[in-house]
Design a protein around this motif. Structure first.
Motif, PDB file in Angstrom:
ATOM      1  N   THR A   1       1.053  -1.117  -0.035  1.00 48.38           N
ATOM      2  CA  THR A   1       0.096  -0.086  -0.060  1.00 48.38           C
ATOM      3  C   THR A   1       0.888   1.265  -0.192  1.00 48.38           C
ATOM      4  O   THR A   1       1.979   1.415   0.804  1.00 48.38           O
ATOM      5  CB  THR A   1      -0.893  -0.041   1.257  1.00 48.38           C
ATOM      6  OG1 THR A   1      -1.608  -1.166   1.445  1.00 48.38           O
ATOM      7  CG2 THR A   1      -1.820   1.204   1.205  1.00 48.38           C
ATOM      8  N   PRO A   2       0.747   2.050  -0.896  1.00 47.15           N
ATOM      9  CA  PRO A   2       1.635   3.344  -0.991  1.00 47.15           C
ATOM     10  C   PRO A   2       1.334   4.060   0.278  1.00 47.15           C
ATOM     11  O   PRO A   2       0.387   4.391   0.691  1.00 47.15           O
ATOM     12  CB  PRO A   2       0.874   4.136  -2.228  1.00 47.15           C
ATOM     13  CG  PRO A   2       0.468   3.036  -2.973  1.00 47.15           C
ATOM     14  CD  PRO A   2      -0.183   2.104  -2.174  1.00 47.15           C
ATOM     15  N   GLN A   3       2.454   4.604   0.872  1.00 48.76           N
ATOM     16  CA  GLN A   3       2.597   5.327   2.043  1.00 48.76           C
ATOM     17  C   GLN A   3       1.930   6.634   2.079  1.00 48.76           C
ATOM     18  O   GLN A   3       1.090   6.967   3.093  1.00 48.76           O
ATOM     19  CB  GLN A   3       3.949   5.654   2.440  1.00 48.76           C
ATOM     20  CG  GLN A   3       4.928   4.561   3.172  1.00 48.76           C
ATOM     21  CD  GLN A   3       4.144   3.848   4.348  1.00 48.76           C
ATOM     22  OE1 GLN A   3       3.627   4.545   5.296  1.00 48.76           O
ATOM     23  NE2 GLN A   3       3.634   2.436   4.371  1.00 48.76           N
ATOM     24  N   HIS A   4       1.859   7.248   0.912  1.00 54.37           N
ATOM     25  CA  HIS A   4       1.124   8.543   0.572  1.00 54.37           C
ATOM     26  C   HIS A   4      -0.403   8.465   0.670  1.00 54.37           C
ATOM     27  O   HIS A   4      -0.977   9.056   1.088  1.00 54.37           O
ATOM     28  CB  HIS A   4       1.592   9.245  -0.579  1.00 54.37           C
ATOM     29  CG  HIS A   4       1.199   8.505  -1.941  1.00 54.37           C
ATOM     30  ND1 HIS A   4      -0.232   8.694  -2.272  1.00 54.37           N
ATOM     31  CD2 HIS A   4       1.679   7.595  -2.557  1.00 54.37           C
ATOM     32  CE1 HIS A   4      -0.525   7.884  -3.556  1.00 54.37           C
ATOM     33  NE2 HIS A   4       0.830   7.171  -3.652  1.00 54.37           N
ATOM     34  N   PHE A   5      -0.766   6.853   0.056  1.00 45.68           N
ATOM     35  CA  PHE A   5      -2.155   6.835   0.342  1.00 45.68           C
ATOM     36  C   PHE A   5      -2.725   6.598   1.714  1.00 45.68           C
ATOM     37  O   PHE A   5      -3.698   6.914   2.180  1.00 45.68           O
ATOM     38  CB  PHE A   5      -2.541   5.530  -0.642  1.00 45.68           C
ATOM     39  CG  PHE A   5      -4.001   5.174  -0.494  1.00 45.68           C
ATOM     40  CD1 PHE A   5      -4.948   6.015  -1.049  1.00 45.68           C
ATOM     41  CD2 PHE A   5      -4.470   4.000   0.080  1.00 45.68           C
ATOM     42  CE1 PHE A   5      -6.434   5.938  -0.980  1.00 45.68           C
ATOM     43  CE2 PHE A   5      -5.892   3.789   0.091  1.00 45.68           C
ATOM     44  CZ  PHE A   5      -6.656   4.418  -0.363  1.00 45.68           C
ATOM     45  N   ILE A   6      -1.674   5.790   2.277  1.00 45.60           N
ATOM     46  CA  ILE A   6      -2.042   5.496   4.101  1.00 45.60           C
ATOM     47  C   ILE A   6      -2.371   7.050   4.776  1.00 45.60           C
ATOM     48  O   ILE A   6      -3.362   6.988   5.392  1.00 45.60           O
ATOM     49  CB  ILE A   6      -1.172   4.586   4.572  1.00 45.60           C
ATOM     50  CG1 ILE A   6      -0.906   3.210   4.123  1.00 45.60           C
ATOM     51  CG2 ILE A   6      -1.279   4.640   6.111  1.00 45.60           C
ATOM     52  CD1 ILE A   6       0.063   2.372   4.441  1.00 45.60           C
ATOM     53  N   LYS A   7      -1.429   7.911   4.358  1.00 49.30           N
ATOM     54  CA  LYS A   7      -1.399   9.449   5.053  1.00 49.30           C
ATOM     55  C   LYS A   7      -2.744  10.110   4.518  1.00 49.30           C
ATOM     56  O   LYS A   7      -3.136  10.695   5.325  1.00 49.30           O
ATOM     57  CB  LYS A   7      -0.031   9.969   4.796  1.00 49.30           C
ATOM     58  CG  LYS A   7       1.156   9.481   5.384  1.00 49.30           C
ATOM     59  CD  LYS A   7       2.245  10.217   5.279  1.00 49.30           C
ATOM     60  CE  LYS A   7       3.507   9.634   6.154  1.00 49.30           C
ATOM     61  NZ  LYS A   7       3.260   9.765   7.476  1.00 49.30           N
ATOM     62  N   LEU A   8      -2.977   9.688   3.280  1.00 48.25           N
ATOM     63  CA  LEU A   8      -4.081  10.539   2.554  1.00 48.25           C
ATOM     64  C   LEU A   8      -5.482  10.459   3.644  1.00 48.25           C
ATOM     65  O   LEU A   8      -6.327  11.043   3.334  1.00 48.25           O
ATOM     66  CB  LEU A   8      -4.118  10.002   1.201  1.00 48.25           C
ATOM     67  CG  LEU A   8      -5.073  10.986   0.370  1.00 48.25           C
ATOM     68  CD1 LEU A   8      -4.179  12.357   0.076  1.00 48.25           C
ATOM     69  CD2 LEU A   8      -5.175  10.542  -0.973  1.00 48.25           C
ATOM     70  N   VAL A   9      -5.395   8.982   4.200  1.00 43.97           N
ATOM     71  CA  VAL A   9      -6.928   8.622   4.557  1.00 43.97           C
ATOM     72  C   VAL A   9      -6.620   8.291   6.323  1.00 43.97           C
ATOM     73  O   VAL A   9      -7.737   7.809   6.733  1.00 43.97           O
ATOM     74  CB  VAL A   9      -7.448   7.234   3.969  1.00 43.97           C
ATOM     75  CG1 VAL A   9      -7.618   7.493   2.498  1.00 43.97           C
ATOM     76  CG2 VAL A   9      -6.435   6.282   4.064  1.00 43.97           C
ATOM     77  N   GLU A  10      -5.394   8.562   6.482  1.00 43.78           N
ATOM     78  CA  GLU A  10      -5.330   7.925   8.214  1.00 43.78           C
ATOM     79  C   GLU A  10      -6.215   8.854   8.947  1.00 43.78           C
ATOM     80  O   GLU A  10      -6.587   8.141  10.265  1.00 43.78           O
ATOM     81  CB  GLU A  10      -4.072   8.179   8.473  1.00 43.78           C
ATOM     82  CG  GLU A  10      -3.211   9.741   8.554  1.00 43.78           C
ATOM     83  CD  GLU A  10      -1.969  10.150   9.027  1.00 43.78           C
ATOM     84  OE1 GLU A  10      -1.200   9.003   9.142  1.00 43.78           O
ATOM     85  OE2 GLU A  10      -1.514  11.019   8.733  1.00 43.78           O
ATOM     86  N   ASN A  11      -6.697   9.898   8.877  1.00 41.37           N
ATOM     87  CA  ASN A  11      -7.505  10.534   9.797  1.00 41.37           C
ATOM     88  C   ASN A  11      -9.217  10.370   9.141  1.00 41.37           C
ATOM     89  O   ASN A  11      -9.980  11.059  10.042  1.00 41.37           O
ATOM     90  CB  ASN A  11      -7.217  12.041   9.909  1.00 41.37           C
ATOM     91  CG  ASN A  11      -5.890  12.155  10.474  1.00 41.37           C
ATOM     92  OD1 ASN A  11      -5.498  11.681  11.406  1.00 41.37           O
ATOM     93  ND2 ASN A  11      -4.943  13.281   9.978  1.00 41.37           N
ATOM     94  N   GLU A  12      -9.576   9.715   8.273  1.00 40.17           N
ATOM     95  CA  GLU A  12     -10.841   9.655   7.711  1.00 40.17           C
ATOM     96  C   GLU A  12     -11.573   8.438   8.713  1.00 40.17           C
ATOM     97  O   GLU A  12     -11.051   7.366   8.851  1.00 40.17           O
ATOM     98  CB  GLU A  12     -10.854   9.070   6.431  1.00 40.17           C
ATOM     99  CG  GLU A  12     -10.199  10.157   5.566  1.00 40.17           C
ATOM    100  CD  GLU A  12     -10.969  11.618   5.460  1.00 40.17           C
ATOM    101  OE1 GLU A  12     -12.005  11.809   5.815  1.00 40.17           O
ATOM    102  OE2 GLU A  12     -10.345  12.607   4.819  1.00 40.17           O
TER     103      GLU A  12
END
Length: 214
Positions: free
Chosen positions: A198-209
Motif C-alpha cells: 500500500t503506498p505510504q502517501h495513500f495511507i497518510k491520505l486517509v489516516e484521519n478519515e
C-alpha cells in the motif's frame, strides 16, 4: 467453508493503469442509464439481491449514503450507472466517487443473481473505467473475500491487491483473505493476482478519515 460462510474481511485494491484488453461491450438487449432520484431504494437493495433493503440493514445503508454521498446527491446519481433490461428494470450497477474529495474510487459493482453469467458486471465496469482520464489514476476500491468473482474481474482491469497498513479506520486484512481467495478463485486466475505494498502517501491520505467513502 461454503460461500455463505466467508467472513467480511477487508480487501483493498489499486489500479494505476487500465488494462484495455479487459474492456467489453454490453449485449444489445440491454442498455446503460443513470440511477434516477426516485430509484434510490432500488439501488440500496442491490447488495441484498432483493427488491427492498432488509430491515436490519436499513440504517447501515442510510449511513453509507449520508457519509459518502449526502453532501452531493446530484453527483451520486450522475456517477451511478444501471444496466437495464427491455422493461427498464435495473439489473446491474456500478458507481464511481471522489472519496473524501481526494481520490477516485469504484463503488458497489453488483449484478442481480438471475442475470449473473452474462458479463454485465464486466460491461458496466468497462463503462465506468472508460470514463476516467489518465490523470484520474490511481483508482482505489474496497471489497471483501465473499466478492471473489469481483476480485478476479477487478484484477483483469489492472487492479492489484494492497498489502500492509491500516487504511483509514479499517484494517487491511489481505493476509486473512488470501487463503479464502485461493480456495474460491480458479487456480489459473488466482495465480495472476498481483500484490503490492500500500503506498505510504495513500495511507497518510486517509489516516484521519472516520467515515466509509470507498
Amino acid at each position: 467453508m461454503t460461500e455463505e460462510e466467508i467472513p467480511d474481511y477487508n480487501i483493498f485494491m489499486m489500479c494505476e493503469r487500465l488494462n484495455e484488453e479487459a474492456l467489453s461491450q454490453l449485449k444489445s438487449e440491454y442498455y446503460f442509464r443513470n440511477c434516477r432520484p426516485n430509484e434510490l431504494q432500488i439501488w440500496k437493495a442491490f447488495p441484498f439481491d432483493s427488491e427492498t433493503v432488509p430491515t436490519e440493514y436499513e440504517d447501515f445503508m442510510n449511513q453509507i449514503i449520508n457519509d459518502s454521498y449526502g453532501s452531493d446527491m446530484k453527483t451520486f446519481f450522475s456517477n451511478t450507472i444501471f444496466v437495464c433490461n427491455k422493461d427498464d428494470k435495473p439489473i446491474a450497477t456500478c458507481s464511481h466517487w471522489k472519496a473524501y474529495g481526494k481520490f477516485n474510487s469504484i463503488h458497489w459493482l453488483k449484478t442481480i443473481k438471475e442475470y449473473e453469467g452474462q458479463c454485465l458486471g464486466r460491461a458496466v465496469l468497462s463503462e465506468i473505467m472508460k470514463s476516467f482520464s489518465s490523470d484520474d489514476f490511481p483508482i482505489y476500491l474496497h471489497t471483501q473475500p465473499g466478492s471473489f468473482r469481483a476480485v478476479k474481474l477487478y484484477a483483469d482491469f489492472g487492479f492489484k491487491l494492497l498489502k500492509g497498513g491500516q487504511i483509514g479506520h479499517r484494517p487491511n486484512e489481505l493476509e486473512k483473505c488470501l487463503p479464502i481467495l485461493r480456495e474460491f478463485i480458479p487456480k489459473k486466475d488466482f495465480e495472476k493476482l498481483e500484490i503490492v505494498d500500500t503506498p505510504q502517501h495513500f495511507i497518510k491520505l486517509v489516516e484521519n478519515e472516520t467515515t466509509i467513502q470507498f
